[in-house]
Each structure stands twice: as C-alpha cells, then as structure tokens.
Design an enzyme around this catalytic site. Structure first.
Site, PDB file in Angstrom:
ATOM      1  CE  LYS A  17      -4.342  -1.089   1.999  1.00  0.00           C
ATOM      2  NZ  LYS A  17      -5.087  -1.350   3.200  1.00  0.00           N
ATOM      3  CG  PHE A 235     -29.229   8.234   4.996  1.00  0.00           C
ATOM      4  CD1 PHE A 235     -28.486   9.086   4.188  1.00  0.00           C
ATOM      5  CD2 PHE A 235     -28.605   7.121   5.521  1.00  0.00           C
ATOM      6  CE1 PHE A 235     -27.146   8.835   3.915  1.00  0.00           C
ATOM      7  CE2 PHE A 235     -27.261   6.845   5.258  1.00  0.00           C
ATOM      8  CZ  PHE A 235     -26.543   7.712   4.456  1.00  0.00           C
ATOM      9  CB  CYS A 246     -19.169   2.690   8.433  1.00  0.00           C
ATOM     10  SG  CYS A 246     -17.583   3.115   7.698  1.00  0.00           S
TER      11      CYS A 246
HETATM   12  C1  UGA Z   1     -21.307   6.086   6.635  1.00  0.00           C
HETATM   13  C2  UGA Z   1     -21.800   7.448   7.123  1.00  0.00           C
HETATM   14  O1  UGA Z   1     -22.780   7.951   6.197  1.00  0.00           O
HETATM   15  C3  UGA Z   1     -20.646   8.444   7.230  1.00  0.00           C
HETATM   16  O2  UGA Z   1     -21.107   9.676   7.742  1.00  0.00           O
HETATM   17  C4  UGA Z   1     -19.587   7.841   8.166  1.00  0.00           C
HETATM   18  O3  UGA Z   1     -18.456   8.689   8.277  1.00  0.00           O
HETATM   19  C5  UGA Z   1     -19.139   6.512   7.619  1.00  0.00           C
HETATM   20  O4  UGA Z   1     -20.266   5.627   7.514  1.00  0.00           O
HETATM   21  C6  UGA Z   1     -18.122   5.936   8.559  1.00  0.00           C
HETATM   22  O5  UGA Z   1     -18.484   5.632   9.704  1.00  0.00           O
HETATM   23  O6  UGA Z   1     -16.945   5.886   8.218  1.00  0.00           O
HETATM   24  P1  UGA Z   1     -20.653   5.085   4.239  1.00  0.00           P
HETATM   25  O7  UGA Z   1     -20.636   3.759   4.934  1.00  0.00           O
HETATM   26  O8  UGA Z   1     -19.512   5.449   3.363  1.00  0.00           O
HETATM   27  O9  UGA Z   1     -20.787   6.272   5.321  1.00  0.00           O
HETATM   28  O10 UGA Z   1     -21.942   5.142   3.311  1.00  0.00           O
HETATM   29  P2  UGA Z   1     -23.442   5.656   3.441  1.00  0.00           P
HETATM   30  O11 UGA Z   1     -23.677   6.669   2.400  1.00  0.00           O
HETATM   31  O12 UGA Z   1     -23.795   6.015   4.849  1.00  0.00           O
HETATM   32  O13 UGA Z   1     -24.257   4.353   3.032  1.00  0.00           O
HETATM   33  C7  UGA Z   1     -24.240   3.205   3.872  1.00  0.00           C
HETATM   34  C8  UGA Z   1     -25.175   2.139   3.339  1.00  0.00           C
HETATM   35  O14 UGA Z   1     -26.528   2.558   3.495  1.00  0.00           O
HETATM   36  C9  UGA Z   1     -24.998   1.799   1.862  1.00  0.00           C
HETATM   37  O15 UGA Z   1     -25.054   0.389   1.706  1.00  0.00           O
HETATM   38  C10 UGA Z   1     -26.195   2.452   1.200  1.00  0.00           C
HETATM   39  O16 UGA Z   1     -26.614   1.787   0.035  1.00  0.00           O
HETATM   40  C11 UGA Z   1     -27.256   2.348   2.297  1.00  0.00           C
HETATM   41  N1  UGA Z   1     -28.332   3.349   2.204  1.00  0.00           N
HETATM   42  C12 UGA Z   1     -28.059   4.671   2.334  1.00  0.00           C
HETATM   43  C13 UGA Z   1     -29.642   2.924   1.997  1.00  0.00           C
HETATM   44  O17 UGA Z   1     -29.913   1.707   1.883  1.00  0.00           O
HETATM   45  N2  UGA Z   1     -30.633   3.852   1.909  1.00  0.00           N
HETATM   46  C14 UGA Z   1     -30.390   5.186   2.045  1.00  0.00           C
HETATM   47  O18 UGA Z   1     -31.366   5.977   1.975  1.00  0.00           O
HETATM   48  C15 UGA Z   1     -29.067   5.606   2.254  1.00  0.00           C
END
Ligand code: UGA
Length: 418
Positions: A17, A235, A246
């Site tokens: 990496k 969301f 996460c």
């Molecule tokens: C999430 C948080 O949104 C971030 O703020 C946080 O910093 C991060 O975790 C972390 O802890 O590092 P991330 O996992 O990158 O970010 O992605 P998200 O956009 O939160 O989506 C997470 C999951 O939820 C995805 O599988 C997405 O498809 C799903 N999702 C999201 C839904 O099924 N419906 C929605 O309306 C939104």
C-alpha cells in the site's frame, strides 16, 4: 491534509500500500482521490513509509486505522488502534498532539489518554471523529458538515483545540461549525450519528415491509414524509439496505458496548435495526423465486456488487450477500460491477463476473439490480430485453424507471413497491 497545505507523512504496516501510494496510485476506488493524491505527492508535501520512527518529525499524529467487527462477536476489534498508539509512544515529544480518528467504543479515548500521558512525553490526546462517506470522501474531508474535538479539560484541552484549529484553519475560515467536547461525547457523536443513519434506513425498510403487505408504494411514502423538514428525505431510500465497513459493524459494536455499560435495554432497538436490514436481503431472494420458481440451474444476471455506488468496497455488501444466497439456492449467477468486480472476486473467488452489464445479463432468466450505479439506472430496457432469455427484473435499489421496463415487456419486482 497535504491539500490543506500541511507537510504530511503517511505511515502504514502494509508495504505494498505504501509503495502504491508513494507512486501516486490509490489502492482503492474513490472519485477524485487519485487527483488529490497525485498533486500532494508531486508537491513533496506528502510521502509514505512503513517506518514508524518517521513520526518523530511530526507534531500532530492522526491515528486513522480500522476498528473492524471482532470475529465471533459484535464488539469492535481495537487491536489496530492499540498497536498504532503503542508504536507511536516512543516517538512523541512535548507539545505533540495525538488525534484519534478511528470509530471506537466510548471510553477508549480516556484509556488511550492515560497511555499517551503516562509515556512521559508531554503529549496530549484528542478525539476527532471522522464523518466522511465513501464515494464522497474528498469532498467530505475538505468540507465536512462539522468538526468535533474531544479534548481533556483545562490547559491541555485548550492547547489541543488551538492545534486542531490550526490544522483545519482553511475549512474553519468558511464558517464550518466546530464543537469542542469531552472524550466520551466525541466518541458517542460518531457512533450515535451512524446508529441514527442506520435506524433511518431500517425505518423506511420496515415501512417497505408494510407497503408489501398492503399494496402501498414506499418510494411515494418516503417522498411524502420527507417533505416534512423534521423528517427530511435523505437516507429514506428503501431497498436492499445498508452495508459497508461502517454502519453494520458500528451498530453492533455500539450494542456490545451498551451491554458492558448495563444499557442492554437502551440499545436493544439496534438489534431490530440490524434484523430489518438483513431481512431485505432475503426478500430479494424471495422475489427472485417468485419470478423464476425453483432457482436451481436458473441463470441470474446481477448488476452491482459494491455496497453502494461510486465505491469498489464490498465489505458487508448486501449485493454480494444476495449473490451468495442465490448460489446456495443453486442459481447460476453472472455479476458485473463497474468498479467492484476485482474486490468482490478477491473476497469471494467462486464468483463469476462479466466485463460489462450486457455480458452479465446476456441469456439470463432474470436480472437483479443490486447497486444503484448511474449506468444501471440509465440502462435501456428495450436493449436489455433483446439480450435476456426471460424478461424479469428485480430492482433491489428502487432505482429503475419501472414504467419504462414494464413498457418494454419486463415483469418487475421492487422492494416495498407494487
Ligand atoms: C457512513 C456514514 O454515512 C458516514 O457519515 C460515516 O463517516 C461513515 O459511515 C463511517 O463511519 O466511516 P458510508 O458507509 O460510506 O458512510 O456510506 P453511506 O452513504 O452512509 O451508506 C451506507 C449504506 O446505506 C450503503 O449500503 C447504502 O446503500 C445504504 N443506504 C443509504 C440505503 O440503503 N438507503 C439510504 O437511503 C441511504
């Protein structure tokens, strides 16, 4: 950090990496990251090494290692955080600031602060949680919604706050909110934010289950309740649910920490959040069975493997989980993801991937859309109709124009939609 004008050395135990990063090549797919990395390495403000002693020259030390779910339990595995802090201790000097970025169970920062202070180095620990989303990492890092600094009380805390203000001066100058708290609050801000987001998604997915039992349409329901500013539309996308590195592990680790704190009842609702989320994956398999009958020997074209679009991350990916369930049921699956074919095959070598969407769906008895990449939203159903053996589609992310697919002769199933 280098983009903000700081001189940065990135330290990792993984030589490969480090070599890739030093050559300006991102070891994962993240929009815009390659450009930022290339600029920073070229400018000389950013370099990478596996040699921890290089931390000697730095005054601010960010600890940003992972805290995955422990194998066989729900709790967070703190091995990497502990090792990083331990490794850093010999190289700290008076006035240095160690800044925790990793997502940790509440109480971790106080424990690590004792280590940092106990080392006699004169260094201080701050906890500064990270809120970036994959797919938007660059934008979220340069311009976050807010900064949270968990610092000790008294002079040490004030000094730590001043150092972090200097680190983030560019963003703060634009009026970015910044909240200074104690360690426990900062740690909890992070896990409670992720728990809230996961709960919001599972809430709408629970409504999808109700919609399925009553003939209602959860996407219209989400639009309608989302207009209430107190609820908000973000969301509330019902579908296959949340995955990634996460939300799933963070809600489990939060529950595990709650158990230790005697708060089992308080956080037990997160068990429901998790269960609703996992049921959606089964639902997609059930819908596929409704369309095809017995899945043994049936050909399924899967579009999407990443846990979300604009990412090649397949950690706890709902899409990959569905693929595994289909294979267990005897289906023949060919999958395509614009970025995650490689990562998916590394984590699940039995997977058959195609080089593009058309090859994935060619000859399929049913098509499943499991990650809402723009190129899948924009697929021409007439064209797909010519390629497939059976005009049946499951829209696992409620991202297709159902009317257009039905007009092209497809039998369509969505989640929480008639
Ligand atoms: C999430 C948080 O949104 C971030 O703020 C946080 O910093 C991060 O975790 C972390 O802890 O590092 P991330 O996992 O990158 O970010 O992605 P998200 O956009 O939160 O989506 C997470 C999951 O939820 C995805 O599988 C997405 O498809 C799903 N999702 C999201 C839904 O099924 N419906 C929605 O309306 C939104």
């Amino acid at each position: 950090m280098a983009e903000l004008g700081h001189d940065v050395v990135g330290i990792d135990v993984d030589q490969h990496k480090v070599d890739e990063l030093q050559a300006g090549r991102p070891p994962f797919f993240e929009p815009g990251f390659g450009e930022v990395l290339g600029r920073a390495v070229e400018s000389g403000r950013l370099r990478f090494t596996t040699d921890m002693s290089e931390a000697c020259d730095a005054t601010v030390h960010f600890v940003a290692v992972g805290t995955p779910q422990t194998k066989g339990s729900y709790s967070a595995d703190l091995t990497y955080v502990d090792a990083a802090v331990d490794g850093l201790l010999p190289f700290l000097s008076t006035g240095d600031l160690v800044v925790g970025k990793s997502t940790v169970p509440v109480g971790t920062a106080a424990r690590l602060a004792e280590l940092v202070e106990g080392a006699g180095s004169g260094a201080t620990l701050a906890w500064n949680p990270e809120f970036l989303r994959e797919g938007f990492a660059v934008q979220d890092t340069l311009s976050p919604d807010r900064f949270v600094y968990g610092v000790p009380s008294g002079d040490a805390g004030e000094a730590a706050t001043a150092v972090l203000d200097e680190v983030y001066a560019t963003a703060l100058a634009t009026g970015m909110p910044r909240l200074v708290t104690d360690y426990a609050t900062a740690e909890l801000v992070k896990v409670s934010a992720n728990a809230f987001l996961a709960t919001k998604i599972s809430f709408i997915n629970a409504m999808a289950e109700v919609a399925e039992a009553t003939g209602a349409d959860v996407t219209q329901l989400a639009d309608a309740i989302g207009h209430d500013a107190r609820i908000g539309r973000k969301f509330l996308n019902a579908g296959l649910g949340f995955g990634g590195g996460c939300l799933p592990k963070d809600i489990r680790a939060f529950r595990a920490r709650g158990d230790e704190l005697g708060l089992t009842d308080t956080l037990s609702f997160l068990g429901e959040v998790d269960a609703i989320n996992l049921r959606r994956r089964e639902r997609v398999v059930t819908l596929t069975r409704e369309l095809l009958g017995d899945l043994a020997g049936r050909r399924v074209g899967v579009l999407g493997l990443a846990f979300k679009p604009n990412s090649d991350d397949v950690r706890d990916s709902p899409a990959l989980d569905v693929v595994k369930k289909l294979l267990e049921a005897g289906a023949e699956v060919t999958a395509f993801d614009p970025e995650a074919n490689g990562t998916a095959k590394r984590s699940f070598p039995e997977l058959t991937t195609a080089d593009n969407a058309e090859d994935a769906v060619r000859g399929a008895d049913a098509v499943l859309v499991l990650t809402e990449w723009t190129e899948f939203r924009e697929l021409d159903p007439e064209r797909v109709g010519v390629l497939v053996a059976g005009k049946k589609v499951v829209d696992g992310r409620n991202c297709l124009d159902v009317g257009a697919w039905r007009a092209a002769g497809f039998e369509v199933r969505g989640l929480g939609r008639p």
